[in-house]
Scaffold this motif. Structure first.
Motif, mmCIF file in Angstrom:
data_model
loop_
_atom_site.group_PDB
_atom_site.id
_atom_site.type_symbol
_atom_site.label_atom_id
_atom_site.label_comp_id
_atom_site.label_asym_id
_atom_site.label_seq_id
_atom_site.Cartn_x
_atom_site.Cartn_y
_atom_site.Cartn_z
ATOM 1 N N TYR A 102 48.607 -23.457 47.013
ATOM 2 C CA TYR A 102 47.988 -23.943 45.528
ATOM 3 C C TYR A 102 49.152 -24.517 44.975
ATOM 4 C CZ TYR A 102 46.454 -23.539 40.511
ATOM 5 O OH TYR A 102 46.002 -23.658 39.316
ATOM 6 N N LYS A 103 49.162 -25.748 44.230
ATOM 7 C CA LYS A 103 50.184 -26.371 43.449
ATOM 8 C C LYS A 103 49.687 -26.936 42.485
ATOM 9 C CE LYS A 103 54.126 -29.320 43.866
ATOM 10 N NZ LYS A 103 53.642 -30.559 42.913
ATOM 11 N N SER A 104 49.311 -26.264 41.364
ATOM 12 C CA SER A 104 48.865 -26.941 40.211
ATOM 13 C C SER A 104 49.246 -25.715 38.815
ATOM 14 C CB SER A 104 47.021 -26.948 40.566
ATOM 15 O OG SER A 104 46.679 -27.786 39.347
ATOM 16 N N ASP A 105 48.335 -26.069 38.022
ATOM 17 C CA ASP A 105 48.802 -25.092 36.934
ATOM 18 C C ASP A 105 48.830 -23.770 37.284
ATOM 19 O OD1 ASP A 105 48.570 -24.034 34.201
ATOM 20 O OD2 ASP A 105 46.613 -24.023 33.918
ATOM 21 N N PRO A 106 50.075 -22.983 36.911
ATOM 22 C CA PRO A 106 50.303 -21.876 37.377
ATOM 23 C C PRO A 106 49.507 -20.647 36.600
ATOM 24 C CG PRO A 106 52.310 -22.659 36.372
ATOM 25 C CD PRO A 106 51.209 -23.573 36.254
ATOM 26 N N GLU A 107 49.067 -20.951 35.307
ATOM 27 C CA GLU A 107 48.450 -20.065 34.446
ATOM 28 C C GLU A 107 46.936 -19.595 35.344
ATOM 29 O OE1 GLU A 107 46.833 -20.307 29.993
ATOM 30 O OE2 GLU A 107 48.919 -20.845 30.435
ATOM 31 N N ALA A 156 46.717 -17.826 38.876
ATOM 32 C CA ALA A 156 46.422 -16.408 38.801
ATOM 33 C C ALA A 156 44.822 -16.177 38.995
ATOM 34 C CB ALA A 156 46.677 -15.737 37.510
ATOM 35 N N ARG A 157 43.977 -16.887 38.149
ATOM 36 C CA ARG A 157 42.633 -16.705 38.616
ATOM 37 C C ARG A 157 42.169 -16.969 39.992
ATOM 38 N NH1 ARG A 157 38.749 -13.305 38.103
ATOM 39 N NH2 ARG A 157 36.607 -14.375 38.324
ATOM 40 N N TRP A 158 42.728 -18.354 40.258
ATOM 41 C CA TRP A 158 42.366 -18.700 41.951
ATOM 42 C C TRP A 158 42.651 -17.657 42.832
ATOM 43 C CZ3 TRP A 158 39.647 -22.666 43.141
ATOM 44 C CH2 TRP A 158 39.431 -23.913 42.696
ATOM 45 N N LYS A 159 43.755 -16.737 42.713
ATOM 46 C CA LYS A 159 44.325 -16.087 43.538
ATOM 47 C C LYS A 159 43.232 -14.803 43.642
ATOM 48 C CE LYS A 159 48.400 -13.081 44.362
ATOM 49 N NZ LYS A 159 48.706 -13.590 45.611
ATOM 50 N N GLU A 160 42.837 -14.360 42.496
ATOM 51 C CA GLU A 160 41.904 -13.362 42.200
ATOM 52 C C GLU A 160 40.599 -13.524 42.996
ATOM 53 O OE1 GLU A 160 43.141 -11.452 37.807
ATOM 54 O OE2 GLU A 160 41.207 -12.544 38.277
ATOM 55 N N LEU A 161 40.051 -14.906 42.730
ATOM 56 C CA LEU A 161 38.735 -15.130 43.413
ATOM 57 C C LEU A 161 39.098 -15.285 44.697
ATOM 58 C CD1 LEU A 161 37.931 -17.987 40.754
ATOM 59 C CD2 LEU A 161 36.623 -15.925 41.336
ATOM 60 N N PHE A 162 40.125 -15.771 45.448
ATOM 61 C CA PHE A 162 40.349 -15.827 46.855
ATOM 62 C C PHE A 162 40.153 -14.335 47.453
ATOM 63 C CE2 PHE A 162 41.285 -20.002 46.647
ATOM 64 C CZ PHE A 162 40.782 -20.578 48.086
ATOM 65 N N ALA A 163 40.989 -13.540 47.005
ATOM 66 C CA ALA A 163 41.145 -12.384 47.169
ATOM 67 C C ALA A 163 39.655 -11.352 47.396
ATOM 68 C CB ALA A 163 42.202 -11.387 46.210
ATOM 69 N N GLN A 164 39.011 -11.570 46.218
ATOM 70 C CA GLN A 164 37.632 -11.135 46.267
ATOM 71 C C GLN A 164 36.580 -11.596 46.987
ATOM 72 O OE1 GLN A 164 36.565 -11.233 41.916
ATOM 73 N NE2 GLN A 164 34.778 -9.815 42.201
ATOM 74 N N HIS A 165 36.638 -13.046 47.216
ATOM 75 C CA HIS A 165 35.434 -13.675 47.797
ATOM 76 C C HIS A 165 36.088 -14.222 49.320
ATOM 77 C CE1 HIS A 165 33.028 -13.141 44.376
ATOM 78 N NE2 HIS A 165 33.951 -13.765 43.679
ATOM 79 N N ALA A 166 37.101 -14.383 49.490
ATOM 80 C CA ALA A 166 37.533 -15.184 50.871
ATOM 81 C C ALA A 166 38.981 -14.448 51.247
ATOM 82 C CB ALA A 166 37.846 -16.563 50.669
ATOM 83 N N PRO A 167 38.839 -13.042 51.426
ATOM 84 C CA PRO A 167 40.118 -12.458 52.049
ATOM 85 C C PRO A 167 40.731 -12.853 53.213
ATOM 86 C CG PRO A 167 38.230 -11.154 52.088
ATOM 87 C CD PRO A 167 37.744 -12.383 51.448
ATOM 88 N N ASP A 168 39.865 -13.774 53.972
ATOM 89 C CA ASP A 168 40.254 -14.215 55.190
ATOM 90 C C ASP A 168 41.519 -15.598 54.981
ATOM 91 O OD1 ASP A 168 37.827 -15.392 54.535
ATOM 92 O OD2 ASP A 168 38.163 -16.846 56.007
ATOM 93 N N ILE A 169 41.348 -16.011 53.809
ATOM 94 C CA ILE A 169 42.240 -17.128 53.442
ATOM 95 C C ILE A 169 43.259 -16.438 52.630
ATOM 96 C CG2 ILE A 169 42.137 -19.331 52.281
ATOM 97 C CD1 ILE A 169 39.341 -19.711 52.938
ATOM 98 N N GLU A 170 44.463 -16.472 52.878
ATOM 99 C CA GLU A 170 45.787 -16.214 52.304
ATOM 100 C C GLU A 170 46.115 -17.180 51.331
ATOM 101 O OE1 GLU A 170 49.148 -15.039 54.470
ATOM 102 O OE2 GLU A 170 50.421 -15.122 52.741
ATOM 103 N N PHE A 171 46.029 -16.902 49.874
ATOM 104 C CA PHE A 171 46.373 -17.897 48.699
ATOM 105 C C PHE A 171 47.900 -17.791 48.498
ATOM 106 C CE2 PHE A 171 46.698 -18.864 44.368
ATOM 107 C CZ PHE A 171 46.046 -19.907 44.107
ATOM 108 N N ARG A 172 48.488 -18.753 48.531
ATOM 109 C CA ARG A 172 49.928 -18.979 48.186
ATOM 110 C C ARG A 172 50.166 -19.718 46.973
ATOM 111 N NH1 ARG A 172 53.119 -19.070 53.814
ATOM 112 N NH2 ARG A 172 52.046 -16.959 54.628
ATOM 113 N N GLN A 173 51.025 -19.294 46.192
ATOM 114 C CA GLN A 173 50.990 -20.185 44.925
ATOM 115 C C GLN A 173 52.529 -20.879 44.881
ATOM 116 O OE1 GLN A 173 49.271 -18.880 41.458
ATOM 117 N NE2 GLN A 173 50.710 -20.088 40.145
ATOM 118 N N TRP A 174 52.642 -22.233 44.992
ATOM 119 C CA TRP A 174 53.772 -22.949 44.847
ATOM 120 C C TRP A 174 54.682 -22.471 43.458
ATOM 121 C CZ3 TRP A 174 55.603 -27.313 47.462
ATOM 122 C CH2 TRP A 174 56.743 -27.782 46.972
ATOM 123 N N PRO A 175 55.869 -22.312 43.745
ATOM 124 C CA PRO A 175 56.849 -22.746 44.858
ATOM 125 C C PRO A 175 56.995 -21.597 45.883
ATOM 126 C CG PRO A 175 58.167 -21.955 43.053
ATOM 127 C CD PRO A 175 56.735 -21.796 42.553
#
Ligand code: GLV
Length: 308
Positions: free
Chosen positions: A5-10, A13-32
């Motif tokens: 993910y490379k966009s608004d950092p604020e 954090a929410r995107w990360k939670e949503l992935f962890a909750q609903h798509a744990p098979d996809i690892e979410f990393r945040q730029w940089p």
């Protein structure tokens, strides 16, 4: 399976939670924090990193966090890399809200009343019924059509223009270069919601302003590069236009000495008409990720040749 993910950092954090909750098979990393770049299959970005394919050699899909994808320079990307626009329902409702606000601002001469208040001047201007105010929506894609439909519900005489034929209930739809003149002559208030491409860059220029009814109002919620800034100032001076509402500029923020800052006929807002909301955008993105994984077509895929 890693998504970067490379966009608004604020909002990250929410995107990360949503992935962890609903798509744990996809690892979410945040730029940089890219980690091993070879592991990144999906990029969700507002602005992609430079030399995208060298940096992320295993990239399979580029998802925009935005509805517009002009910032990607799609032509420079490998033709086989799918690019997908963000069709977050929150973008659509934000654009409808802002276009409605701006149309009513111009229709009800709010700029004049703000000035008059400053001058302690109590002066009413004749009220024009909405049915006698024609609003033209330039661009009838998903967002333009939704805006046109909503404005028609206020009673405005709404018309729209697109390159190819469109049908929007309650909206007089025009298409093609040959229909542009009649469309413009019907636009007391013109709303630009076109995608930015080589064909639309600079489309809001002197020649176009001169084809609008005298004293028309302009709303730009497309991209700043649609507008030739100097031509707007001149059209306001010459009376072709009376006022403008601009949410996008070719340089954001504009330079300190940009004339728009101090032009009372222009209402400027800092690119806030619509914002992707992780909670409503996540299901849209996840649906596309699953479609991709199943080998099905994704919704909102950009046509590389058209550029939108
Ligand atoms: C914002 O400008 C977007 O394209 O979503």
């Amino acid at each position: 399976m890693v998504l970067l993910y490379k966009s608004d950092p604020e909002r990250g954090a929410r995107w990360k939670e949503l992935f962890a909750q609903h798509a744990p098979d996809i690892e979410f990393r945040q730029w940089p924090e890219v980690g091993d770049p070879n592991e990144i299959r999906y990029l969700l970005a507002w602005l992609p990193p430079e030399n995208l394919m060298q940096r992320l050699p295993s990239l399979e899909v580029l998802f925009a966090t935005s509805a517009g994808v002009d910032q990607f320079d799609v032509a420079s990307l490998p033709a086989e890399l799918p690019v997908v626009r963000m069709l977050d329902p929150a973008i659509e409702s934000g654009m409808i809200e802002y276009a409605t606000f701006a149309t009513l601002w111009l229709h009800r001469r709010m700029g004049d009343y703000v000035r008059q208040q400053r001058e302690r001047r109590w002066q009413a201007h004749m009220l024009v019924p909405a049915v006698h105010r024609s609003v033209g929506v330039l661009g009838l894609g998903q967002l333009g059509s939704a805006i046109a439909t909503h404005l028609a519900a206020y009673g405005f005489a709404v018309s729209g223009w697109a390159r190819s034929p469109r049908q929007v209930p309650g909206v007089a739809c025009h298409h093609g270069e040959e229909a542009l003149d009649s469309f413009l002559s019907l636009s007391d208030i013109l709303i630009c919601v076109l995608p930015l491409t080589d064909a639309t860059r600079g489309v809001l220029n002197k020649a176009l302003f001169e084809r609008l009814p005298e004293g028309a109002g302009l709303i730009n919620i497309g991209r700043g590069e649609h507008l030739v800034d100097h031509d707007l100032t001149q059209a306001l001076e010459d009376g072709y236009l009376s006022a403008a509402v601009l949410d996008v500029l070719s340089e954001e923020p504009p330079a300190d000495d940009h004339p728009f800052w101090r032009d009372e006929r222009i209402l400027l807002t800092p690119h806030v008409a619509a914002m992707t909301q992780p909670d409503s955008a996540f299901p849209v993105l996840l649906d596309n990720l699953r479609r991709y994984q199943r080998g099905e077509p994704m919704i909102g895929r950009v046509d590389g040749k058209r550029g939108y």
